[in-house]
Design an enzyme around this catalytic site. Structure first.
Site, short mmCIF file in Angstrom:
data_model
loop_
_atom_site.label_atom_id
_atom_site.label_comp_id
_atom_site.label_asym_id
_atom_site.label_seq_id
_atom_site.Cartn_x
_atom_site.Cartn_y
_atom_site.Cartn_z
N ALA A 30 0.80 -1.22 0.00
CA ALA A 30 0.00 0.00 0.00
C ALA A 30 0.83 1.27 0.00
CB ALA A 30 -0.93 0.00 1.21
N ASP B 96 6.04 -8.31 5.29
CA ASP B 96 7.16 -8.56 4.38
C ASP B 96 6.72 -9.67 3.43
OD1 ASP B 96 9.47 -9.36 3.11
OD2 ASP B 96 10.70 -9.38 4.92
N LYS C 52 8.87 -9.50 -13.81
CA LYS C 52 7.41 -9.48 -13.89
C LYS C 52 6.86 -10.73 -14.57
CE LYS C 52 7.04 -5.55 -11.85
NZ LYS C 52 6.54 -5.50 -10.45
N LEU D 18 3.21 2.08 -18.20
CA LEU D 18 4.00 2.99 -17.38
C LEU D 18 3.06 3.93 -16.65
CD1 LEU D 18 6.88 4.07 -16.67
CD2 LEU D 18 6.62 5.63 -18.61
N VAL D 19 3.04 3.87 -15.31
CA VAL D 19 2.11 4.67 -14.53
C VAL D 19 2.59 6.11 -14.45
CG1 VAL D 19 0.95 4.95 -12.31
CG2 VAL D 19 1.45 2.65 -13.16
#
Length: 296
Positions: A13, A58, A160, A185-186
């Site tokens: 988050a 984690d 990924k 691509l953000v």
């Protein structure tokens, strides 16, 4: 629409997309378990304290994942590199794959989880030989070639690809309902030229595969695939393609200082427009009736 009693987990988050997703979910009436890797990131997660709980998890620690998932009906999972190793390299590939395995195994052991939304990347789709000779656009059915990624040290794409394949294998084996969002691509405020997604950007551009996605669009896409019971498989998520000189120059302005050679008009052909080589039709069809914002 989102039932107010639904509790979902967002992991990690602390990322730009993750924190925006937490805010959007709270606005729609969800109870949210926001999972971050260390206490320094807790301040990044804000919202209605009555509906928000923050956990330190984690992704390499199975028990901490289980703790964050307690009572949740869904998980939004995206990998965030650990603070002590933020560079994508061969080691990061191993770390991300292990994390994906742990998270999906934890979901399989959590009785309340009904759906996992796994955030992957377009880089897990586009790196293949013979792209220009393909008779149709690249879409969610395609996978990046592992050997090609290793050959050209495309560590982000390799990471990924292998992590998502690991997640899918485990989901199918354990009967976990999983959907993946393969984002472009953000376009966030923290975007820089050092973003590992951009390794090989020139080749993506020339092949008509350099795609970007606005933060709100990718957040809406995540919520849409959660709430739509018909969602399945993989979804390529982007709402812009960089395939002309003008668009490339605009992106360069965002990524590089003004003194950079990238701003030289002679560095790119003014007239060049590359044909789009990628399709997001599956996601667009799913989202046609989706309404973002507060749920009724």
């Amino acid at each position: 629409m989102a039932p107010a009693a639904k509790t979902v987990c967002v992991m990690d988050a602390s990322s730009g997309t993750g924190s925006a997703l937490v805010a959007a979910l709270l606005q729609r009436g969800y109870n949210v378990h926001a999972s971050v890797q260390n206490h320094e990131e807790l301040q990044c997660v804000k919202g209605n304290t009555n509906k928000l709980k923050v956990y330190r998890s984690d992704p390499l620690d199975y028990h901490s994942i289980m703790n964050a998932l307690k009572g949740c009906s869904a998980l939004f999972y995206s990998f965030q590199p650990p603070p002590d190793h933020s560079t994508y390299d061969e080691l990061m590939v191993e770390i991300e794959v292990r994390a994906a395995h742990n998270v999906l195994e934890a979901c399989a052991q959590t009785d309340t989880i009904e759906k996992v939304i796994f955030t992957s990347s377009v880089t897990a789709v586009i790196w293949r030989d013979g792209i220009k000779t393909m008779s149709s656009d690249v879409d969610e059915r395609h996978w990046s070639d592992v050997n090609l990624c290793k050959k050209f040290k495309l560590w982000h794409a390799l990471s990924k690809t292998l992590a998502e394949k690991t997640a899918w294998a485990l989901a199918m084996d354990r009967g976990v309902n999983m959907v993946s969002i393969n984002g472009g691509l953000v376009m966030g405020h923290d975007l820089t030229i050092n973003n590992p997604y951009l390794k090989g950007a020139a080749e993506m551009y020339e092949d008509g595969l350099l795609v970007t996605v606005d933060l709100k669009f990718i957040v809406d896409a995540h919520i849409c695939v959660l709430e739509d019971v018909s969602s399945y498989g993989r979804y390529l998520c982007f709402n812009n393609i960089i395939n002309s000189h003008e668009e490339a120059l605009t992106l360069a302005h965002m990524l590089l200082p003004p003194s950079s050679e990238a701003f030289s008009h002679s560095s790119l052909e003014e007239s060049v427009v590359y044909q789009q080589g990628i399709s997001n039709k599956k996601l667009i069809k799913l989202m046609v009736d989706f309404e973002g914002g507060v749920s009724c």
